[in-house]
Design a protein around this motif. Structure first.
Motif, PDB file in Angstrom:
ATOM      1  N   LEU A  96      52.588  21.087  40.010  1.00  0.00           N
ATOM      2  CA  LEU A  96      51.766  22.588  40.219  1.00  0.00           C
ATOM      3  C   LEU A  96      50.350  22.370  41.074  1.00  0.00           C
ATOM      4  N   THR A  97      50.427  23.263  42.057  1.00  0.00           N
ATOM      5  CA  THR A  97      49.302  23.291  43.014  1.00  0.00           C
ATOM      6  C   THR A  97      48.767  24.683  43.391  1.00  0.00           C
ATOM      7  N   ILE A 169      60.497  20.957  38.777  1.00  0.00           N
ATOM      8  CA  ILE A 169      60.095  22.387  38.809  1.00  0.00           C
ATOM      9  C   ILE A 169      58.661  22.436  39.539  1.00  0.00           C
ATOM     10  N   GLY A 170      58.611  23.396  40.278  1.00  0.00           N
ATOM     11  CA  GLY A 170      57.129  23.338  40.981  1.00  0.00           C
ATOM     12  C   GLY A 170      56.677  24.867  41.054  1.00  0.00           C
ATOM     13  N   TYR A 171      55.303  25.097  40.935  1.00  0.00           N
ATOM     14  CA  TYR A 171      54.618  26.415  40.819  1.00  0.00           C
ATOM     15  C   TYR A 171      53.403  26.233  41.677  1.00  0.00           C
ATOM     16  N   ILE A 172      53.229  27.472  42.760  1.00  0.00           N
ATOM     17  CA  ILE A 172      52.249  27.577  43.446  1.00  0.00           C
ATOM     18  C   ILE A 172      51.529  28.583  42.916  1.00  0.00           C
ATOM     19  N   THR A 173      50.192  28.467  42.389  1.00  0.00           N
ATOM     20  CA  THR A 173      49.324  29.631  41.574  1.00  0.00           C
ATOM     21  C   THR A 173      49.195  30.595  42.789  1.00  0.00           C
ATOM     22  N   ASN A 174      48.550  30.424  43.761  1.00  0.00           N
ATOM     23  CA  ASN A 174      48.407  31.272  44.752  1.00  0.00           C
ATOM     24  C   ASN A 174      47.923  30.682  46.144  1.00  0.00           C
TER      25      ASN A 174
END
Length: 424
Positions: A96-97, A169-174
């Protein structure tokens, strides 16, 4: 000493620490050396406190009979050990970043997934080149999922952290106006944060995408291995509702109300709920997690004190998060005072960005605007401008804020939370 030969001893350790003050029995202590202090001098004392082993980068402090081991670089050894440990793990790892909201999102993801799984996650803000390895090394055999927060303030940092964490799994908040000085502007921020996408694509892993974010959509448009939310065609579809200034989400006509404020936190809730559904939790479990999660880390905290409502958001601030906080605060009923502190690490853009925020605050017609910090002082000619939190605290000792709603928002270095006790 090499990682392979040391690894069996690591497996016997209770935990890894770099803080000599927090050493407990069977801990592994990495003695980092700085410009003004050499932690290797504490090696013998660490063993006496019960440390299982100590890693030093000063040869003269080596004593293998006492499990004090020399390596050329404690940082490199820490990272190499973490990568080796990561290669032994066989559990899903979520990376997560993002510019804003990553810590809150990480906390909610942990709360949701913990309804069904034993989850290890980044503690506090240990999300850099030292914190990520420490988090990886804290993953034990009983853990079933890990959530790794990755922070960065310059190019190639996320790339390096991905090589350590190797997320599935990866997620970029914004993508926002954070660390502009280090990244070299907004385009640099987008490029730097997208290093997570690059890793996931190159390794055929899964990307979590908010389809209401045009940059996320553009960056993942040609990639099929995705989990999506935020659009009518998405894998998971939610809607937002607000009650008593708190934000919640609706899924299949079922509501879950958080203890967070702000539309930006709705997106964070959606990301966590999407991962919960992906990992086969039912919505009742997700609802339980969302409604019981209580922010305690000075991020979007809503507090009641002496009949006043406070929004405490003082852990971090940049132009993007500051603007969203100000806009959200206009929804609170009654008189409103904002206390905003300097936004740090903006480089040459600092004066322009601070002026933009002050202009926005003025346009939103708050009852009172108070600024704290040298950057705001340069552009705020009013008497409600203070150089630091202590100066404002001294003023508040004999001057009362009348508004029933008070927002405190600023960068960590301004420490606005310190003034809370002086507001009656």
């Amino acid at each position: 000493m090499n990682v392979i030969s040391f690894y069996p001893l690591f497996l016997k350790a209770a935990k890894v620490t770099i803080d000599s003050r927090k050493i407990e029995k069977d801990d592994l202590f990495f003695a980092f050396s700085g410009e003004t202090f050499n932690a290797a001098t504490l090696a013998e004392g660490a063993i006496e406190k019960g440390a299982l082993a100590v890693i030093v980068e000063k040869k003269e402090f080596e004593n293998e009979q006492k499990n004090i081991f020399y390596v050329p670089s404690t940082l490199k050894f820490l990272q190499d050990l973490a990568k080796h440990h990561r290669n032994q793990l066989n559990i899903p790892i979520i990376g997560l970043t993002g510019s804003n909201g990553k810590t809150t999102t990480k906390e909610i993801i942990h709360a949701v997934l913990s309804q069904k799984y034993k989850v290890q996650y980044t503690f506090g803000n240990l999300n850099n080149h030292i914190g990520v390895p420490i988090t990886l090394l804290s993953i034990k055999p009983e853990h079933e999922i890990a959530v790794i927060e990755m922070g960065a303030n310059h190019q190639k940092e996320i790339e390096m952290l991905c090589e350590l964490a190797q997320p599935h799994i990866g997620y970029i908040t914004n993508f926002g106006k954070a660390h502009l000085e280090g990244f070299g502007g907004v385009e640099g921020v987008i490029k730097g944060k997208s290093e997570l996408y690059d890793y996931l694509k190159n390794n055929k892993q899964t990307i979590l995408v908010n389809e209401q974010d045009p940059i996320q959509v553009e960056k993942t448009n040609d990639y099929e291995n995705k989990i999506t939310f935020g659009a009518e065609t998405a894998d998971y579809q939610f809607s937002e509702f607000v009650k008593d200034n708190l934000v919640g989400l609706v899924y299949n006509e079922n509501q879950a109300l958080s203890k967070l404020t702000g539309n930006y936190n709705y997106t964070n809730l959606c990301a966590a709920a999407s991962l919960g559904l992906h990992f086969d939790l039912n919505f009742a479990q997700i609802k339980m997690a969302i409604e019981n999660y209580l922010p305690t880390n000075m991020r979007s905290q809503v507090l009641e004190k002496n009949g006043k409502t406070f929004v405490l958001d003082t852990y971090n601030a940049n132009p993007s998060s500051m603007a969203e906080s100000l806009k959200n605060f206009t929804n609170f009923n009654g008189a409103k005072t904002i206390i905003i502190g300097d936004m740090l690490e903006l480089g040459e853009e600092s004066e322009v960005e601070h002026q933009s925020i002050l202009d926005l605050a003025t346009s939103l017609n708050f009852d009172e605007i108070i600024t704290v910090g040298n950057e705001f002082r340069k552009i705020n000619a009013t008497s409600k401008s203070y150089l630091n939190s202590k100066e404002l605290s001294d003023y508040l000792k004999s001057n009362k804020i009348e508004s029933m709603n008070i927002l405190l928002k600023g960068s960590r270095g301004i420490a606005l939370e310190e003034i809370l006790e002086f507001i009656d």
